[in-house]
Design an enzyme around this catalytic site. Structure first.
Site, PDB file in Angstrom:
ATOM      1  N   VAL A 182       0.799  -1.222   0.000  1.00 26.94           N
ATOM      2  CA  VAL A 182       0.000   0.000   0.000  1.00 26.94           C
ATOM      3  C   VAL A 182       0.834   1.274   0.000  1.00 26.94           C
ATOM      4  O   VAL A 182       0.286   2.376  -0.138  1.00 26.94           O
ATOM      5  CB  VAL A 182      -0.976   0.028   1.203  1.00 26.94           C
ATOM      6  CG1 VAL A 182      -2.030  -1.055   1.065  1.00 26.94           C
ATOM      7  CG2 VAL A 182      -0.218  -0.089   2.520  1.00 26.94           C
ATOM      8  N   SER A 190      -8.013   5.157  15.375  1.00 26.09           N
ATOM      9  CA  SER A 190      -7.704   4.654  16.717  1.00 26.09           C
ATOM     10  C   SER A 190      -8.196   5.663  17.738  1.00 26.09           C
ATOM     11  O   SER A 190      -8.284   6.866  17.451  1.00 26.09           O
ATOM     12  CB  SER A 190      -6.190   4.474  16.874  1.00 26.09           C
ATOM     13  OG  SER A 190      -5.839   4.251  18.229  1.00 26.09           O
ATOM     14  N   TYR A 214       2.152   7.599  16.471  1.00 24.13           N
ATOM     15  CA  TYR A 214       0.962   6.865  16.028  1.00 24.13           C
ATOM     16  C   TYR A 214      -0.292   7.706  16.225  1.00 24.13           C
ATOM     17  O   TYR A 214      -1.112   7.847  15.316  1.00 24.13           O
ATOM     18  CB  TYR A 214       0.864   5.561  16.820  1.00 24.13           C
ATOM     19  CG  TYR A 214      -0.358   4.728  16.545  1.00 24.13           C
ATOM     20  CD1 TYR A 214      -0.439   3.931  15.406  1.00 24.13           C
ATOM     21  CD2 TYR A 214      -1.434   4.715  17.433  1.00 24.13           C
ATOM     22  CE1 TYR A 214      -1.563   3.154  15.154  1.00 24.13           C
ATOM     23  CE2 TYR A 214      -2.553   3.939  17.197  1.00 24.13           C
ATOM     24  CZ  TYR A 214      -2.613   3.158  16.054  1.00 24.13           C
ATOM     25  OH  TYR A 214      -3.730   2.395  15.803  1.00 24.13           O
ATOM     26  N   ALA A 250      -0.586  10.961  16.558  1.00 27.80           N
ATOM     27  CA  ALA A 250      -0.586  12.142  15.703  1.00 27.80           C
ATOM     28  C   ALA A 250      -0.955  11.776  14.264  1.00 27.80           C
ATOM     29  O   ALA A 250      -1.722  12.490  13.598  1.00 27.80           O
ATOM     30  CB  ALA A 250       0.785  12.819  15.744  1.00 27.80           C
ATOM     31  N   LYS A 260      -2.720   9.145  13.249  1.00 32.76           N
ATOM     32  CA  LYS A 260      -4.127   8.748  13.173  1.00 32.76           C
ATOM     33  C   LYS A 260      -5.055   9.961  13.308  1.00 32.76           C
ATOM     34  O   LYS A 260      -6.138   9.992  12.714  1.00 32.76           O
ATOM     35  CB  LYS A 260      -4.440   7.719  14.261  1.00 32.76           C
ATOM     36  CG  LYS A 260      -3.825   6.345  14.009  1.00 32.76           C
ATOM     37  CD  LYS A 260      -4.427   5.664  12.788  1.00 32.76           C
ATOM     38  CE  LYS A 260      -4.000   4.210  12.682  1.00 32.76           C
ATOM     39  NZ  LYS A 260      -4.604   3.515  11.516  1.00 32.76           N
TER      40      LYS A 260
END
Length: 246
Positions: A47, A125, A138, A140, A142
């Protein structure tokens, strides 16, 4: 959670494309869906590689003729204090948790816009909604994903496309099995009003809802599925009284 989403969509008759960077995982998942009477296509893709993603969507079109729903479940955390994070680690958090969605959503919209129909659901999340000390990159990334979801929802609303996100709480995936017993798991549960961990199938149910006509007037939203964790009372509920003034 990805596998549970595949099962949930296949159970209601959807033709599913099982996309994974590991061909063995994609093939095994598609084989198991087919064994239960579902229709599934295994696809291997990276991806973070636009050409790989483009080929994946082209394969779906070749086999199914259209892309009605995109469910994006990609992410990785990195437990480290802020002052210990390197620039490379910070960039990697945003690459995997955010940049990939830019690539995948853009390729999906190439097909959805002419069709004037489609639903995109990204996995966010609860770390995107409140603080995430020790996992700050993580959280920041999301949070930025949530922002992108809102912007895409508005930009493509007149094209008949809805864009939403699901924000799971502590969910009992294989990598979280160690929390089922012991003090660490108890500490996690202390913040969950419902007093239990979520199940991957419960995340899949929320994704299925947002993807379906049942949510036909819902777009640009990030739906927490967390047992009440993000809305819990800041003080112990059993001690609340009319005499407390905060």
């Amino acid at each position: 959670m990805g596998r549970s989403c595949v099962d949930a969509f296949a159970a209601v008759g959807a033709k599913v494309a099982c996309v994974d960077i590991d061909p063995k995982v994609a093939e095994a998942t598609a084989r198991e869906v087919s064994a239960t009477g579902g229709v599934a296509l295994p696809i291997t893709a990276d991806v973070l590689d636009r050409s790989s993603v483009r080929e994946a969507f082209s394969s779906v079109i070749d086999h199914y003729g259209s892309i009605d729903v995109l469910v994006d479940i990609v992410g990785i955390g990195h437990l480290k204090g802020f002052l210990d994070i390197t620039t490379e680690e910070w960039d990697r958090m945003f690459e995997i948790n955010l940049r990939h969605f830019f690539i995948v959503a853009r390729e999906a919209l190439v097909y959805m816009v002419p069709a004037r129909s489609g639903s995109i659901v990204a996995l966010s999340s609860i770390s995107s909604i409140h603080s995430s000390p020790g996992n700050i990159g993580y959280g920041a990334a999301k949070a930025a994903l949530n922002s992108l979801v809102r912007s895409l929802a508005v930009e493509f609303a007149t094209s008949g496309i809805r864009v939403n996100a699901v924000a799971p709480g502590v969910t009992m995936t294989p990598r979280m099995k160690h929390l089922e017993s012991g003090p660490e798991g108890e500490a996690w549960l202390a913040g969950v009003p419902m007093g239990r961990f979520g199940e991957p199938s419960e995340i899949a149910s929320a994704v299925l809802f947002l993807s379906s006509r049942l949510a036909s007037y819902v777009t640009g939203q990030t739906l927490p599925v967390d047992g009440g964790l993000t809305v819990r009372y800041a003080l112990p509920a059993e001690k609340a009284s009319d005499s407390w003034v905060i």
